[in-house]
Design a protein around this motif. Structure first.
Motif, PDB file in Angstrom:
ATOM      1  N   ALA A  93      22.734   7.999 -18.458  1.00 34.40           N
ATOM      2  CA  ALA A  93      24.003   7.559 -17.869  1.00 34.40           C
ATOM      3  C   ALA A  93      24.131   8.210 -16.501  1.00 34.40           C
ATOM      4  CB  ALA A  93      25.176   7.938 -18.763  1.00 34.40           C
ATOM      5  N   PRO A  94      24.103   7.483 -15.418  1.00 33.20           N
ATOM      6  CA  PRO A  94      23.843   6.048 -15.342  1.00 33.20           C
ATOM      7  C   PRO A  94      22.371   5.719 -15.606  1.00 33.20           C
ATOM      8  CG  PRO A  94      23.984   6.965 -13.142  1.00 33.20           C
ATOM      9  CD  PRO A  94      24.298   8.084 -14.102  1.00 33.20           C
ATOM     10  N   VAL A  95      22.123   4.462 -15.919  1.00 35.59           N
ATOM     11  CA  VAL A  95      20.757   4.009 -16.198  1.00 35.59           C
ATOM     12  C   VAL A  95      19.914   4.193 -14.938  1.00 35.59           C
ATOM     13  CG1 VAL A  95      19.365   1.982 -16.738  1.00 35.59           C
ATOM     14  CG2 VAL A  95      21.513   2.364 -17.931  1.00 35.59           C
ATOM     15  N   SER A  96      18.696   4.678 -15.114  1.00 34.28           N
ATOM     16  CA  SER A  96      17.785   4.787 -13.976  1.00 34.28           C
ATOM     17  C   SER A  96      16.478   4.079 -14.315  1.00 34.28           C
ATOM     18  CB  SER A  96      17.533   6.252 -13.599  1.00 34.28           C
ATOM     19  OG  SER A  96      16.838   6.913 -14.617  1.00 34.28           O
ATOM     20  N   VAL A  97      15.818   3.619 -13.281  1.00 36.25           N
ATOM     21  CA  VAL A  97      14.556   2.895 -13.439  1.00 36.25           C
ATOM     22  C   VAL A  97      13.467   3.705 -12.746  1.00 36.25           C
ATOM     23  CG1 VAL A  97      13.330   0.747 -12.969  1.00 36.25           C
ATOM     24  CG2 VAL A  97      15.772   0.696 -13.490  1.00 36.25           C
ATOM     25  N   HIS A  98      12.383   3.936 -13.467  1.00 35.79           N
ATOM     26  CA  HIS A  98      11.242   4.673 -12.932  1.00 35.79           C
ATOM     27  C   HIS A  98      10.070   3.718 -12.791  1.00 35.79           C
ATOM     28  CE1 HIS A  98      12.488   9.009 -14.050  1.00 35.79           C
ATOM     29  NE2 HIS A  98      13.555   8.236 -14.022  1.00 35.79           N
ATOM     30  N   SER A 115       3.919  -0.029 -13.379  1.00 37.74           N
ATOM     31  CA  SER A 115       4.731  -0.245 -14.578  1.00 37.74           C
ATOM     32  C   SER A 115       6.161   0.200 -14.297  1.00 37.74           C
ATOM     33  CB  SER A 115       4.155   0.509 -15.778  1.00 37.74           C
ATOM     34  OG  SER A 115       4.220   1.897 -15.567  1.00 37.74           O
ATOM     35  N   ARG A 116       7.082  -0.448 -14.970  1.00 32.96           N
ATOM     36  CA  ARG A 116       8.518  -0.198 -14.801  1.00 32.96           C
ATOM     37  C   ARG A 116       9.076   0.295 -16.125  1.00 32.96           C
ATOM     38  NH1 ARG A 116      13.261  -3.432 -15.614  1.00 32.96           N
ATOM     39  NH2 ARG A 116      14.811  -3.085 -13.996  1.00 32.96           N
ATOM     40  N   LYS A 117       9.877   1.351 -16.058  1.00 35.10           N
ATOM     41  CA  LYS A 117      10.481   1.898 -17.276  1.00 35.10           C
ATOM     42  C   LYS A 117      11.963   2.154 -17.020  1.00 35.10           C
ATOM     43  CE  LYS A 117       9.948   5.432 -20.779  1.00 35.10           C
ATOM     44  NZ  LYS A 117       9.194   6.606 -21.216  1.00 35.10           N
ATOM     45  N   GLY A 167       0.819  -1.210   0.000  1.00 34.86           N
ATOM     46  CA  GLY A 167       0.000   0.000   0.000  1.00 34.86           C
ATOM     47  C   GLY A 167       0.850   1.255   0.000  1.00 34.86           C
ATOM     48  N   SER A 168       1.935   1.251   0.754  1.00 31.85           N
ATOM     49  CA  SER A 168       2.829   2.411   0.800  1.00 31.85           C
ATOM     50  C   SER A 168       3.453   2.686  -0.564  1.00 31.85           C
ATOM     51  CB  SER A 168       3.945   2.194   1.822  1.00 31.85           C
ATOM     52  OG  SER A 168       3.418   2.151   3.115  1.00 31.85           O
ATOM     53  N   ILE A 169       3.856   1.628  -1.251  1.00 34.99           N
ATOM     54  CA  ILE A 169       4.446   1.807  -2.582  1.00 34.99           C
ATOM     55  C   ILE A 169       3.433   2.437  -3.523  1.00 34.99           C
ATOM     56  CG2 ILE A 169       5.274   0.568  -4.628  1.00 34.99           C
ATOM     57  CD1 ILE A 169       6.652  -1.402  -2.649  1.00 34.99           C
ATOM     58  N   LEU A 170       2.232   1.898  -3.563  1.00 33.75           N
ATOM     59  CA  LEU A 170       1.203   2.470  -4.443  1.00 33.75           C
ATOM     60  C   LEU A 170       0.926   3.921  -4.069  1.00 33.75           C
ATOM     61  CD1 LEU A 170      -1.299  -0.511  -4.718  1.00 33.75           C
ATOM     62  CD2 LEU A 170       0.288   0.319  -6.472  1.00 33.75           C
ATOM     63  N   TRP A 171       0.841   4.193  -2.780  1.00 35.73           N
ATOM     64  CA  TRP A 171       0.543   5.553  -2.318  1.00 35.73           C
ATOM     65  C   TRP A 171       1.623   6.541  -2.770  1.00 35.73           C
ATOM     66  CZ3 TRP A 171      -3.752   7.649  -0.890  1.00 35.73           C
ATOM     67  CH2 TRP A 171      -3.739   8.909  -0.316  1.00 35.73           C
ATOM     68  N   HIS A 172       2.882   6.131  -2.668  1.00 33.79           N
ATOM     69  CA  HIS A 172       3.975   7.028  -3.033  1.00 33.79           C
ATOM     70  C   HIS A 172       4.133   7.188  -4.544  1.00 33.79           C
ATOM     71  CE1 HIS A 172       5.359   7.982   0.938  1.00 33.79           C
ATOM     72  NE2 HIS A 172       5.359   6.704   1.266  1.00 33.79           N
ATOM     73  N   LEU A 173       3.487   6.349  -5.323  1.00 29.81           N
ATOM     74  CA  LEU A 173       3.532   6.480  -6.782  1.00 29.81           C
ATOM     75  C   LEU A 173       2.347   7.280  -7.332  1.00 29.81           C
ATOM     76  CD1 LEU A 173       4.643   2.864  -7.796  1.00 29.81           C
ATOM     77  CD2 LEU A 173       6.052   4.935  -7.667  1.00 29.81           C
ATOM     78  N   LYS A 174       1.451   7.708  -6.466  1.00 32.59           N
ATOM     79  CA  LYS A 174       0.208   8.349  -6.916  1.00 32.59           C
ATOM     80  C   LYS A 174       0.405   9.663  -7.666  1.00 32.59           C
ATOM     81  CE  LYS A 174      -1.071  10.562  -2.496  1.00 32.59           C
ATOM     82  NZ  LYS A 174      -0.189  11.657  -2.653  1.00 32.59           N
ATOM     83  N   ASP A 175       1.499  10.365  -7.397  1.00 33.22           N
ATOM     84  CA  ASP A 175       1.687  11.680  -8.015  1.00 33.22           C
ATOM     85  C   ASP A 175       2.530  11.658  -9.284  1.00 33.22           C
ATOM     86  OD1 ASP A 175       0.150  12.997  -6.060  1.00 33.22           O
ATOM     87  OD2 ASP A 175       1.860  13.044  -4.698  1.00 33.22           O
ATOM     88  N   GLY A 176       2.944  10.480  -9.726  1.00 36.87           N
ATOM     89  CA  GLY A 176       3.716  10.388 -10.969  1.00 36.87           C
ATOM     90  C   GLY A 176       4.885   9.436 -10.819  1.00 36.87           C
ATOM     91  N   PRO A 177       5.630   9.249 -11.907  1.00 39.21           N
ATOM     92  CA  PRO A 177       6.747   8.304 -11.892  1.00 39.21           C
ATOM     93  C   PRO A 177       7.782   8.672 -10.832  1.00 39.21           C
ATOM     94  CG  PRO A 177       6.311   9.093 -14.122  1.00 39.21           C
ATOM     95  CD  PRO A 177       5.477   9.912 -13.194  1.00 39.21           C
ATOM     96  N   VAL A 178       8.359   7.636 -10.225  1.00 36.48           N
ATOM     97  CA  VAL A 178       9.360   7.831  -9.183  1.00 36.48           C
ATOM     98  C   VAL A 178      10.534   6.894  -9.458  1.00 36.48           C
ATOM     99  CG1 VAL A 178       9.813   7.673  -6.697  1.00 36.48           C
ATOM    100  CG2 VAL A 178       7.575   8.440  -7.497  1.00 36.48           C
ATOM    101  N   ARG A 179      11.737   7.416  -9.322  1.00 34.69           N
ATOM    102  CA  ARG A 179      12.931   6.582  -9.461  1.00 34.69           C
ATOM    103  C   ARG A 179      13.031   5.643  -8.268  1.00 34.69           C
ATOM    104  NH1 ARG A 179      17.953  10.331 -10.819  1.00 34.69           N
ATOM    105  NH2 ARG A 179      18.408   9.378  -8.816  1.00 34.69           N
ATOM    106  N   PHE A 180      13.625   4.487  -8.493  1.00 30.49           N
ATOM    107  CA  PHE A 180      13.704   3.469  -7.454  1.00 30.49           C
ATOM    108  C   PHE A 180      14.329   4.003  -6.169  1.00 30.49           C
ATOM    109  CE2 PHE A 180      15.927   0.215  -5.071  1.00 30.49           C
ATOM    110  CZ  PHE A 180      14.904  -0.674  -4.825  1.00 30.49           C
TER     111      PHE A 180
END
Length: 124
Positions: free
Chosen positions: A87-92, A80-82, A38-51
């Motif tokens: 450089a360096p590679v980042s994951v959102h 979803s994961r992008k 639930g915390s992960i979903l909540w923190h993603l509510k405002d848009g993409p976030v880097r790991f």
């Protein structure tokens, strides 16, 4: 249907209308009830976030645990994961439309939790 317990003529307890496993509540809890989900979903509510930013937002969870939960949420179609070509590679990570459907009751849960007595905590 709500379950009810009745006694028969011999005093034996009979359960009527019990959930067939898994009932809707159990199914929902299996999907979203995992620690940090639930915390992960909540923190993603405002848009993409880097790991790494997400890991900082959550605080008490290890990066390994966050990674496990994100993989589960992605497999379920809630996140979803992008991989960004930088450089360096980042994951959102971003919440999906399906994941957004959980935000309403997560907000209600947050509101309910704020009304509880301050000393009342879950057993970890």
């Amino acid at each position: 249907m709500d379950a009810r317990v009745e006694e028969d003529a011999k005093g034996r307890r009979q359960v009527h209308g019990a959930c067939v496993e898994p009932c809707a509540i159990e199914r929902g809890m299996r999907i979203i009830g995992g620690k940090w989900t639930g915390s992960i979903l909540w923190h993603l509510k405002d848009g993409p976030v880097r790991f790494n930013d997400l890991a900082r937002m959550i605080g008490g969870a290890s990066k390994k645990m966050i990674t496990e939960r994100l993989r589960q949420l992605e497999a379920q179609g809630l996140v979803s994961r992008k991989v960004m070509d930088t450089a360096p590679v980042s994951v959102h990570y971003e919440i999906t439309e399906l994941g957004r459907t959980a935000l309403g009751f997560l907000d209600e849960l947050r509101n309910w939790s704020e009304t509880l007595p301050s000393g009342m905590n879950a057993n970890d």
